[in-house]
Design a protein around this motif. Structure first.
Motif, PDB file in Angstrom:
ATOM      1  N   GLN A 406      43.883  30.008  38.170  1.00 42.76           N
ATOM      2  CA  GLN A 406      43.064  29.170  37.302  1.00 42.76           C
ATOM      3  C   GLN A 406      41.920  28.525  38.078  1.00 42.76           C
ATOM      4  OE1 GLN A 406      46.154  26.630  35.763  1.00 42.76           O
ATOM      5  NE2 GLN A 406      46.617  27.985  34.038  1.00 42.76           N
ATOM      6  N   TYR A 409      39.383  31.212  38.574  1.00 36.71           N
ATOM      7  CA  TYR A 409      38.712  31.539  37.309  1.00 36.71           C
ATOM      8  C   TYR A 409      37.692  30.466  36.936  1.00 36.71           C
ATOM      9  CZ  TYR A 409      38.204  33.765  32.759  1.00 36.71           C
ATOM     10  OH  TYR A 409      37.699  34.430  31.669  1.00 36.71           O
ATOM     11  N   GLU A 410      38.019  29.213  37.219  1.00 36.64           N
ATOM     12  CA  GLU A 410      37.109  28.121  36.886  1.00 36.64           C
ATOM     13  C   GLU A 410      35.878  28.116  37.776  1.00 36.64           C
ATOM     14  OE1 GLU A 410      36.939  23.205  36.889  1.00 36.64           O
ATOM     15  OE2 GLU A 410      38.849  24.241  37.242  1.00 36.64           O
ATOM     16  N   HIS A 416      34.925  37.036  36.915  1.00 33.86           N
ATOM     17  CA  HIS A 416      35.658  37.178  35.658  1.00 33.86           C
ATOM     18  C   HIS A 416      35.840  38.636  35.258  1.00 33.86           C
ATOM     19  CE1 HIS A 416      34.945  32.821  33.983  1.00 33.86           C
ATOM     20  NE2 HIS A 416      35.599  32.852  35.127  1.00 33.86           N
ATOM     21  N   GLU A 429      43.591  35.734  29.717  1.00 37.84           N
ATOM     22  CA  GLU A 429      43.500  34.633  28.758  1.00 37.84           C
ATOM     23  C   GLU A 429      44.783  33.803  28.760  1.00 37.84           C
ATOM     24  OE1 GLU A 429      42.624  33.770  24.002  1.00 37.84           O
ATOM     25  OE2 GLU A 429      42.566  35.814  24.782  1.00 37.84           O
ATOM     26  N   THR A 432      45.087  31.683  31.958  1.00 38.84           N
ATOM     27  CA  THR A 432      44.216  30.509  32.043  1.00 38.84           C
ATOM     28  C   THR A 432      44.726  29.363  31.162  1.00 38.84           C
ATOM     29  OG1 THR A 432      42.803  31.413  30.281  1.00 38.84           O
ATOM     30  CG2 THR A 432      42.156  31.857  32.567  1.00 38.84           C
ATOM     31  N   ASN A 433      45.639  29.654  30.245  1.00 35.30           N
ATOM     32  CA  ASN A 433      46.095  28.615  29.321  1.00 35.30           C
ATOM     33  C   ASN A 433      47.520  28.120  29.606  1.00 35.30           C
ATOM     34  OD1 ASN A 433      43.759  28.552  27.644  1.00 35.30           O
ATOM     35  ND2 ASN A 433      44.389  30.482  26.714  1.00 35.30           N
TER      36      ASN A 433
END
Length: 436
Positions: A406, A409-410, A416, A429, A432-433
């Motif tokens: 994460q 990714y940020e 990406h 997806e 990341t959540n």
């Protein structure tokens, strides 16, 4: 006093610390290597780029090197996807060297040059005890004041290259946040094993560097205690990719994710190695080493010569090295369970975390996660199944690789597309959540 474990920067993880000479003698464009590094993107671009105006640049070229940093970073810094932390000269025992480092920082951070808005901080080498760290901090503070920059806007990273610096890491937790210094600007603790070896007067029969696992452990511990990021030093054998990977595996077991990268090829390896694999794999302990099994039609196949298995009328014979054992089906299963382990994929980790989160929502404090496989040795198959209890502590431990993902990714949107290609957009997806 400020909590020393409270981070004062966005990144929690740094995978790659990539140094580049700032001026190359005898070239029409002495800054050509800086320009090349400034153009790196995606998985080949480091998390931290270090225009190196110390060891990587000849002393006679360092004044020009500082000017090259200004020119290249002012032109290309806005588009560079990682952080930019130039390394300047410094030395705990040489005031004249510290003065030169201060002047280099003044040149690089001058707003008229246009580079400082893209520079995140400075890397200070050859530091000594904690008082020397404070001198470097004070030099950066003066540079900020002279140039009208916000106090603390430039971070400070140090390279641990002496016994003094190693001991100073133990003092850092008490010093960060005192009103008499700005050490809360600290970011990275980086090992410098070459100069550390010289400082320790260490010798090996071959002349190669000692492995220094204690230094890496102490740096990781010091970073954890002070809320910083630990980075291992350079791995000089740039062709030994597997050795580089093994060093990173050893480091991650100590809590040290980052490593120095000397080439763009090492950057790519170090950027990908800490991330969870795209597919899971089973490992088998054979003669004290772990061998990855081949997945074939739903079976995990061992194809080596160091372990053999055959069936008898009422059991099995397992041969390992010079040892031969007759085992019942249950005894064989227990033996193989002891010898096997599973490396989960990104999807496996996300699945398990989501399952545990759902169980917590339903009021359960712990659940069993089952791992199963069919192992094949010499054509003989054995079904294996093991349960692992997941509680909150297990969940938090499993979350570390996801937190790393994460963080990447940020802060690295340029990666990406490569991450989606590696794992699939659905897994990305979900990853990341998931998590607290």
């Amino acid at each position: 006093m400020t909590d020393p474990t409270e981070r004062h920067y966005d990144r929690e993880f740094v995978r790659t610390f990539f140094t580049t000479p700032t001026a190359v003698e005898g070239e029409d464009d002495s800054a050509k290597m800086l320009r090349s590094a400034a153009g790196l993107r995606g998985i080949k671009a480091p998390d931290v780029w270090v225009p190196d105006n110390e060891d990587a640049t000849a002393p006679s070229m360092r004044a020009e090197g500082a000017r090259n940093i200004v020119d290249v970073v002012s032109d290309h810094g806005a588009d560079f996807p990682g952080e930019i932390h130039p390394r300047v000269v410094w030395h705990r025992e040489r005031p004249s060297t510290r003065r030169r480092g201060f002047e280099q920082m003044r040149t690089i951070a001058d707003p008229e040059g246009g580079a400082v808005e893209h520079i995140d901080g400075f890397v200070i080498p050859e530091v000594g005890d904690i008082d020397d760290w404070k001198k470097a901090d004070e030099a950066i503070t003066i540079v900020e004041h002279e140039h009208g920059l916000d106090e603390g806007s430039l971070s400070m990273s140090v390279i641990v290259e002496s016994g003094e610096a190693e001991l100073a890491m133990g003092d850092l937790r008490e010093e960060v946040g005192k009103p008499s210094n700005n050490l809360e600007r600290m970011f990275l603790l980086v090992d410098g094993e070459v100069d550390y070896t010289k400082d320790m007067r260490a010798m090996t029969p071959t002349g190669e560097l000692p492995p220094w696992p204690e230094l890496r452990h102490n740096t990781s511990r010091g970073a954890s205690a002070a809320g910083l990021v630990a980075v291992d030093g350079p791995y000089d054998d740039i062709r030994d990719v597997e050795g580089y990977r093994q060093r990173m595996r050893d480091n991650r077991a100590k809590g040290m994710t980052g490593i120095w990268s000397l080439t763009p090829e090492q950057v790519e390896v170090a950027n990908t190695a800490p991330l969870p694999p795209e597919t899971g794999s089973w490992l088998l302990d054979v003669g004290g080493r772990e061998v990855e099994l081949d997945a074939d039609g739903g079976r995990q196949v061992y194809d080596g010569d160091d372990l053999s298995l055959s069936e008898t009328g009422d059991g099995y014979v397992l041969r390992a090295g010079g040892d031969e054992r007759e085992l019942s089906e249950e005894e064989l299963r227990e033996e193989l369970l002891d010898r096997t382990s599973y490396v989960p994929s990104m999807n496996d980790i996300v699945d398990s975390m989501e399952e545990f989160e759902a169980a917590k929502e339903a009021g359960k404090g712990a659940i069993a996660m089952t791992q199963s496989a069919t192992l094949e040795i010499d054509g003989v198959t054995v079904d294996l199944s093991k349960d692992r209890m997941w509680d909150e502590a297990t969940y938090q431990a499993a979350q570390t690789p996801i937190t790393l993902f994460q963080d990447v990714y940020e802060h690295r949107p340029d990666q990406h597309d490569e991450l989606a290609e590696k794992y699939g957009s659905d897994v990305v997806e979900r990853a990341t959540n998931v998590g607290d």
